[in-house]
Design a protein around this motif. Sequence first.
Motif, PDB file in Angstrom:
ATOM      1  N   ARG A 223       0.846  -1.191   0.000  1.00 27.70           N
ATOM      2  CA  ARG A 223       0.000   0.000   0.000  1.00 27.70           C
ATOM      3  C   ARG A 223       0.881   1.240   0.000  1.00 27.70           C
ATOM      4  O   ARG A 223       1.874   1.310   0.710  1.00 27.70           O
ATOM      5  CB  ARG A 223      -0.923   0.011   1.225  1.00 27.70           C
ATOM      6  CG  ARG A 223      -1.956  -1.095   1.209  1.00 27.70           C
ATOM      7  CD  ARG A 223      -2.877  -1.011   2.408  1.00 27.70           C
ATOM      8  NE  ARG A 223      -3.912  -2.033   2.368  1.00 27.70           N
ATOM      9  CZ  ARG A 223      -5.062  -1.910   1.733  1.00 27.70           C
ATOM     10  NH1 ARG A 223      -5.335  -0.780   1.087  1.00 27.70           N
ATOM     11  NH2 ARG A 223      -5.952  -2.877   1.743  1.00 27.70           N
ATOM     12  N   ARG A 224       0.499   2.209  -0.815  1.00 28.52           N
ATOM     13  CA  ARG A 224       1.265   3.441  -0.929  1.00 28.52           C
ATOM     14  C   ARG A 224       0.346   4.642  -0.729  1.00 28.52           C
ATOM     15  O   ARG A 224      -0.813   4.618  -1.153  1.00 28.52           O
ATOM     16  CB  ARG A 224       1.930   3.552  -2.309  1.00 28.52           C
ATOM     17  CG  ARG A 224       2.957   2.478  -2.605  1.00 28.52           C
ATOM     18  CD  ARG A 224       3.504   2.631  -4.020  1.00 28.52           C
ATOM     19  NE  ARG A 224       4.162   3.920  -4.218  1.00 28.52           N
ATOM     20  CZ  ARG A 224       5.446   4.130  -3.985  1.00 28.52           C
ATOM     21  NH1 ARG A 224       6.225   3.163  -3.553  1.00 28.52           N
ATOM     22  NH2 ARG A 224       5.970   5.323  -4.202  1.00 28.52           N
ATOM     23  N   VAL A 225       0.863   5.666  -0.089  1.00 27.26           N
ATOM     24  CA  VAL A 225       0.175   6.949  -0.014  1.00 27.26           C
ATOM     25  C   VAL A 225       0.648   7.775  -1.199  1.00 27.26           C
ATOM     26  O   VAL A 225       1.851   7.998  -1.374  1.00 27.26           O
ATOM     27  CB  VAL A 225       0.491   7.679   1.310  1.00 27.26           C
ATOM     28  CG1 VAL A 225      -0.178   9.046   1.329  1.00 27.26           C
ATOM     29  CG2 VAL A 225       0.024   6.832   2.486  1.00 27.26           C
ATOM     30  N   ILE A 226      -0.281   8.192  -2.061  1.00 21.13           N
ATOM     31  CA  ILE A 226       0.071   8.856  -3.311  1.00 21.13           C
ATOM     32  C   ILE A 226       0.931  10.091  -3.058  1.00 21.13           C
ATOM     33  O   ILE A 226       0.604  10.943  -2.238  1.00 21.13           O
ATOM     34  CB  ILE A 226      -1.201   9.256  -4.097  1.00 21.13           C
ATOM     35  CG1 ILE A 226      -2.040   8.006  -4.406  1.00 21.13           C
ATOM     36  CG2 ILE A 226      -0.841   9.979  -5.391  1.00 21.13           C
ATOM     37  CD1 ILE A 226      -1.384   6.999  -5.283  1.00 21.13           C
ATOM     38  N   MET A 227       2.042  10.164  -3.787  1.00 24.03           N
ATOM     39  CA  MET A 227       2.984  11.285  -3.736  1.00 24.03           C
ATOM     40  C   MET A 227       3.490  11.557  -2.317  1.00 24.03           C
ATOM     41  O   MET A 227       3.512  12.699  -1.845  1.00 24.03           O
ATOM     42  CB  MET A 227       2.369  12.556  -4.339  1.00 24.03           C
ATOM     43  CG  MET A 227       2.180  12.488  -5.843  1.00 24.03           C
ATOM     44  SD  MET A 227       1.741  14.101  -6.546  1.00 24.03           S
ATOM     45  CE  MET A 227       1.508  13.669  -8.272  1.00 24.03           C
ATOM     46  N   SER A 228       3.907  10.506  -1.637  1.00 23.49           N
ATOM     47  CA  SER A 228       4.549  10.678  -0.336  1.00 23.49           C
ATOM     48  C   SER A 228       5.910  11.335  -0.520  1.00 23.49           C
ATOM     49  O   SER A 228       6.580  11.099  -1.532  1.00 23.49           O
ATOM     50  CB  SER A 228       4.734   9.321   0.352  1.00 23.49           C
ATOM     51  OG  SER A 228       3.490   8.732   0.646  1.00 23.49           O
ATOM     52  N   PRO A 229       6.355  12.153   0.423  1.00 26.22           N
ATOM     53  CA  PRO A 229       7.663  12.814   0.303  1.00 26.22           C
ATOM     54  C   PRO A 229       8.799  11.800   0.169  1.00 26.22           C
ATOM     55  O   PRO A 229       8.792  10.750   0.813  1.00 26.22           O
ATOM     56  CB  PRO A 229       7.785  13.600   1.614  1.00 26.22           C
ATOM     57  CG  PRO A 229       6.373  13.804   2.070  1.00 26.22           C
ATOM     58  CD  PRO A 229       5.638  12.574   1.643  1.00 26.22           C
ATOM     59  N   ASN A 230       9.737  12.117  -0.724  1.00 23.93           N
ATOM     60  CA  ASN A 230      10.970  11.345  -0.893  1.00 23.93           C
ATOM     61  C   ASN A 230      10.772   9.938  -1.461  1.00 23.93           C
ATOM     62  O   ASN A 230      11.671   9.096  -1.353  1.00 23.93           O
ATOM     63  CB  ASN A 230      11.726  11.254   0.440  1.00 23.93           C
ATOM     64  CG  ASN A 230      12.053  12.619   1.005  1.00 23.93           C
ATOM     65  OD1 ASN A 230      12.524  13.498   0.294  1.00 23.93           O
ATOM     66  ND2 ASN A 230      11.790  12.801   2.295  1.00 23.93           N
ATOM     67  N   LEU A 231       9.602   9.684  -2.067  1.00 27.65           N
ATOM     68  CA  LEU A 231       9.361   8.411  -2.732  1.00 27.65           C
ATOM     69  C   LEU A 231       9.001   8.665  -4.190  1.00 27.65           C
ATOM     70  O   LEU A 231       8.673   9.785  -4.580  1.00 27.65           O
ATOM     71  CB  LEU A 231       8.223   7.652  -2.041  1.00 27.65           C
ATOM     72  CG  LEU A 231       8.484   7.202  -0.599  1.00 27.65           C
ATOM     73  CD1 LEU A 231       7.241   6.532  -0.029  1.00 27.65           C
ATOM     74  CD2 LEU A 231       9.686   6.275  -0.521  1.00 27.65           C
ATOM     75  N   TRP A 232       9.064   7.603  -5.018  1.00 23.50           N
ATOM     76  CA  TRP A 232       8.754   7.811  -6.428  1.00 23.50           C
ATOM     77  C   TRP A 232       7.290   8.192  -6.621  1.00 23.50           C
ATOM     78  O   TRP A 232       6.434   7.867  -5.812  1.00 23.50           O
ATOM     79  CB  TRP A 232       9.134   6.600  -7.268  1.00 23.50           C
ATOM     80  CG  TRP A 232       8.521   5.273  -6.914  1.00 23.50           C
ATOM     81  CD1 TRP A 232       9.030   4.327  -6.068  1.00 23.50           C
ATOM     82  CD2 TRP A 232       7.292   4.718  -7.431  1.00 23.50           C
ATOM     83  NE1 TRP A 232       8.209   3.235  -6.012  1.00 23.50           N
ATOM     84  CE2 TRP A 232       7.134   3.432  -6.839  1.00 23.50           C
ATOM     85  CE3 TRP A 232       6.334   5.168  -8.321  1.00 23.50           C
ATOM     86  CZ2 TRP A 232       6.047   2.608  -7.124  1.00 23.50           C
ATOM     87  CZ3 TRP A 232       5.240   4.347  -8.606  1.00 23.50           C
ATOM     88  CH2 TRP A 232       5.120   3.094  -8.013  1.00 23.50           C
TER      89      TRP A 232
END
Length: 205
Positions: free
Chosen positions: A55-64
Motif C-alpha cells: 500500500r502506498r500513499v500517493i505522492m509521499s515525500p521522498n518516494l517515487w
Amino acid sequence: MLQNRVDPFGNLITTKARGKWLGNRGQLHGTGKTILRPFKHKAWISCELVFKGRRRVIMSPNLWTELFFLDEATALAAGHRPCFECRRIAANLFKAAWLKGNPEYGFNLKTKIGAIDKILHRERIDEQGKKVTFQATLKDLPTGTFISIDNEAYLVVNDLIYQWSPFGYAAGKQIALSTVVKVLTPKSIMNALKSGYQPQLSLIT
C-alpha cells in the motif's frame, strides 16, 4: 486532483478519470504533491495497481511518484515498458518481441533491460524535452499503436482508429489506410507490437 495521469503524448495531466495501470519515472514531486519534473530516470515502467498487498500513499515525500494510465497501449505510447518485478511475464514477452522487432541493435535475451531503456528514452523525448514522433503509413501500423491527428491521440485497432480521452475511447472510425500519419508510439515499441506483443486495451469493439 493530482497531476498524475499520463496521456499518449507522455504528458502528465490532471483528471478525475482512473487508470488500469500504475507508472513510475522516479520521484517527480517534492515534499508536496506538485510535479516538479517530467522524469527522474530513463527506466519508465508500467506496473500492476496491486502487488503483494503493498500500500502506498500517493505522492509521499521522498518516494517515487505514482502515475496512472487508461490502458497499456497508452503507457506504451508514452514510452513506458512493463515492469520486471510486478509484471515479469509481460516484461519477458515484451523484451522478446522488442528483440525480434529491432534486430539492428544486436541485442539478445542476456542484454540488460537498461540498454533498451536508453534507446526508448531517445525515442520518446528529444533534447528539448519534446515528444519524438515519426511518419508512417496507416496500413503499416499494428494494433495498439497510437497516432496523432490534429493534435488528438487515436488508437489503431485493425482498420479503425479510436480517439483517446482519459475516460476511454470514442467510437471507431475509418480513414484511408494509405494515409501518412504521425506516430506517437516509440518506433522500437511499435516494432515490438508488430512482432507479437499484445498490450491490454481499454476498448470494446
